[in-house]
Design a protein around this motif. Structure first.
Motif, PDB file in Angstrom:
ATOM      1  N   LEU A  62      58.666  18.142 112.340  1.00  0.00           N
ATOM      2  CA  LEU A  62      59.625  18.147 111.234  1.00  0.00           C
ATOM      3  C   LEU A  62      58.996  17.587 109.960  1.00  0.00           C
ATOM      4  O   LEU A  62      59.132  18.166 108.879  1.00  0.00           O
ATOM      5  CB  LEU A  62      60.871  17.334 111.602  1.00  0.00           C
ATOM      6  CG  LEU A  62      61.772  17.922 112.681  1.00  0.00           C
ATOM      7  CD1 LEU A  62      62.852  16.907 113.079  1.00  0.00           C
ATOM      8  CD2 LEU A  62      62.397  19.220 112.209  1.00  0.00           C
ATOM      9  N   LEU A  63      58.299  16.464 110.085  1.00  0.00           N
ATOM     10  CA  LEU A  63      57.686  15.849 108.911  1.00  0.00           C
ATOM     11  C   LEU A  63      56.533  16.696 108.384  1.00  0.00           C
ATOM     12  O   LEU A  63      56.346  16.806 107.169  1.00  0.00           O
ATOM     13  CB  LEU A  63      57.218  14.432 109.235  1.00  0.00           C
ATOM     14  CG  LEU A  63      58.339  13.447 109.548  1.00  0.00           C
ATOM     15  CD1 LEU A  63      57.769  12.083 109.884  1.00  0.00           C
ATOM     16  CD2 LEU A  63      59.333  13.352 108.399  1.00  0.00           C
ATOM     17  N   SER A  64      55.774  17.286 109.273  1.00  0.00           N
ATOM     18  CA  SER A  64      54.673  18.153 108.839  1.00  0.00           C
ATOM     19  C   SER A  64      55.210  19.345 108.051  1.00  0.00           C
ATOM     20  O   SER A  64      54.664  19.699 106.997  1.00  0.00           O
ATOM     21  CB  SER A  64      53.859  18.636 110.043  1.00  0.00           C
ATOM     22  OG  SER A  64      53.200  17.553 110.655  1.00  0.00           O
ATOM     23  N   ASP A 101      58.335  23.962  97.398  1.00  0.00           N
ATOM     24  CA  ASP A 101      59.645  24.418  97.876  1.00  0.00           C
ATOM     25  C   ASP A 101      60.473  23.191  98.284  1.00  0.00           C
ATOM     26  O   ASP A 101      60.565  22.835  99.453  1.00  0.00           O
ATOM     27  CB  ASP A 101      59.455  25.376  99.064  1.00  0.00           C
ATOM     28  CG  ASP A 101      60.756  26.064  99.477  1.00  0.00           C
ATOM     29  OD1 ASP A 101      61.848  25.587  99.084  1.00  0.00           O
ATOM     30  OD2 ASP A 101      60.661  27.069 100.208  1.00  0.00           O
ATOM     31  N   ALA A 102      61.082  22.563  97.281  1.00  0.00           N
ATOM     32  CA  ALA A 102      61.834  21.326  97.514  1.00  0.00           C
ATOM     33  C   ALA A 102      63.039  21.553  98.416  1.00  0.00           C
ATOM     34  O   ALA A 102      63.392  20.680  99.208  1.00  0.00           O
ATOM     35  CB  ALA A 102      62.281  20.730  96.182  1.00  0.00           C
ATOM     36  N   GLU A 103      63.653  22.728  98.327  1.00  0.00           N
ATOM     37  CA  GLU A 103      64.828  23.007  99.158  1.00  0.00           C
ATOM     38  C   GLU A 103      64.462  23.008 100.644  1.00  0.00           C
ATOM     39  O   GLU A 103      65.129  22.381 101.459  1.00  0.00           O
ATOM     40  CB  GLU A 103      65.442  24.348  98.761  1.00  0.00           C
ATOM     41  CG  GLU A 103      66.724  24.664  99.491  1.00  0.00           C
ATOM     42  CD  GLU A 103      67.304  25.997  99.049  1.00  0.00           C
ATOM     43  OE1 GLU A 103      67.855  26.702  99.916  1.00  0.00           O
ATOM     44  OE2 GLU A 103      67.206  26.328  97.848  1.00  0.00           O
ATOM     45  N   ALA A 104      63.391  23.698 101.000  1.00  0.00           N
ATOM     46  CA  ALA A 104      62.955  23.741 102.401  1.00  0.00           C
ATOM     47  C   ALA A 104      62.466  22.364 102.848  1.00  0.00           C
ATOM     48  O   ALA A 104      62.766  21.924 103.962  1.00  0.00           O
ATOM     49  CB  ALA A 104      61.863  24.787 102.600  1.00  0.00           C
ATOM     50  N   ALA A 105      61.726  21.675 101.984  1.00  0.00           N
ATOM     51  CA  ALA A 105      61.254  20.328 102.327  1.00  0.00           C
ATOM     52  C   ALA A 105      62.442  19.415 102.604  1.00  0.00           C
ATOM     53  O   ALA A 105      62.450  18.664 103.585  1.00  0.00           O
ATOM     54  CB  ALA A 105      60.393  19.763 101.202  1.00  0.00           C
ATOM     55  N   ILE A 128      63.431  17.263 105.922  1.00  0.00           N
ATOM     56  CA  ILE A 128      63.628  15.806 105.798  1.00  0.00           C
ATOM     57  C   ILE A 128      64.987  15.426 106.370  1.00  0.00           C
ATOM     58  O   ILE A 128      65.112  14.464 107.134  1.00  0.00           O
ATOM     59  CB  ILE A 128      63.504  15.348 104.323  1.00  0.00           C
ATOM     60  CG1 ILE A 128      62.053  15.426 103.840  1.00  0.00           C
ATOM     61  CG2 ILE A 128      64.085  13.953 104.122  1.00  0.00           C
ATOM     62  CD1 ILE A 128      61.111  14.409 104.449  1.00  0.00           C
ATOM     63  N   ARG A 129      66.023  16.184 106.023  1.00  0.00           N
ATOM     64  CA  ARG A 129      67.369  15.882 106.530  1.00  0.00           C
ATOM     65  C   ARG A 129      67.440  16.040 108.050  1.00  0.00           C
ATOM     66  O   ARG A 129      68.098  15.251 108.731  1.00  0.00           O
ATOM     67  CB  ARG A 129      68.418  16.742 105.818  1.00  0.00           C
ATOM     68  CG  ARG A 129      68.684  16.263 104.381  1.00  0.00           C
ATOM     69  CD  ARG A 129      69.815  17.025 103.712  1.00  0.00           C
ATOM     70  NE  ARG A 129      69.498  18.419 103.454  1.00  0.00           N
ATOM     71  CZ  ARG A 129      68.742  18.856 102.448  1.00  0.00           C
ATOM     72  NH1 ARG A 129      68.244  18.002 101.580  1.00  0.00           N
ATOM     73  NH2 ARG A 129      68.514  20.152 102.289  1.00  0.00           N
TER      74      ARG A 129
END
Length: 194
Positions: A12-14, A24-28, A32-33
């Motif tokens: 998940l973190l990778s 891609d902040a949305e996918a990141a 993260i969530r």
């Protein structure tokens, strides 16, 4: 194609880091969530969540996650640095300075702090292995402390912090330039120290 298991914190973190690096902040944020949902008790997850929110311009959320990381692992240099950075972004310079004072004091007075094992952090580019805060590794704390002091109007303290940083690494050109700028902006034109 394989299926992502939510229990796989590293995956998940990778993925969050890969998407973040790609812009891609949305996918990141989605990964993260997910990591927070399944691994909220991990200081590494809390740290990376805090970094994500700081990069997204949300210092309050970054502060919350950095504080959680510190609560889970009190002697976690990266979490303290993140916490102070978030305070700087928020404009709370007093708390940023106090957090860096805490880190610097722990570093200098507690030998176990500088030899702390940061197990599992290397995979995320975070102080891999041993969190050694001698020399160059303590530089971010002195930078943040100096910025906070300068913004609080404590230019003499900021000068001392930058001088301390330069005593750790005399070749640090950024620290030298920052010191010159603080001196130039804080002293009268006719001062011989300028």
């Amino acid at each position: 194609a394989g299926r992502l298991e939510p229990a796989n914190q590293k995956a998940l973190l990778s993925l969050a880091l890969v998407y973040s690096d790609r812009g891609d902040a949305e996918a990141a944020g989605r990964y993260i969530r997910l990591a927070l949902r399944y691994h909220a008790d991990s200081p590494v997850v809390q740290l990376l969540a805090g970094r994500y929110y700081l990069n997204e311009g949300s210092p309050d959320q970054a502060i919350q996650h950095a504080q959680t990381a510190v609560a889970l692992q009190p002697e976690y240099p990266d979490a303290l640095l993140l916490l102070a950075s978030a305070y700087l972004m928020k404009g709370d310079y007093t708390k940023a300075e106090a957090t860096m004072d805490q880190l610097i004091t722990k570093q200098s007075s507690n030998s176990s702090f500088s030899a702390q094992k940061a197990s599992g952090l290397g995979a995320y580019g975070l102080q891999g292995g041993v969190a050694d805060f001698s020399g160059r590794r303590v530089a971010p704390a002195w930078y943040i402390k100096a910025i906070a002091e300068n913004r609080l109007g404590k230019s003499k303290d900021a000068i001392q912090s930058l001088q301390r940083l330069l005593s750790l690494d005399p070749s640090d050109e950024v620290a030298r330039i920052a010191l010159e700028e603080v001196v130039r902006s804080s002293l009268p034109l006719e001062s011989p120290q300028r």
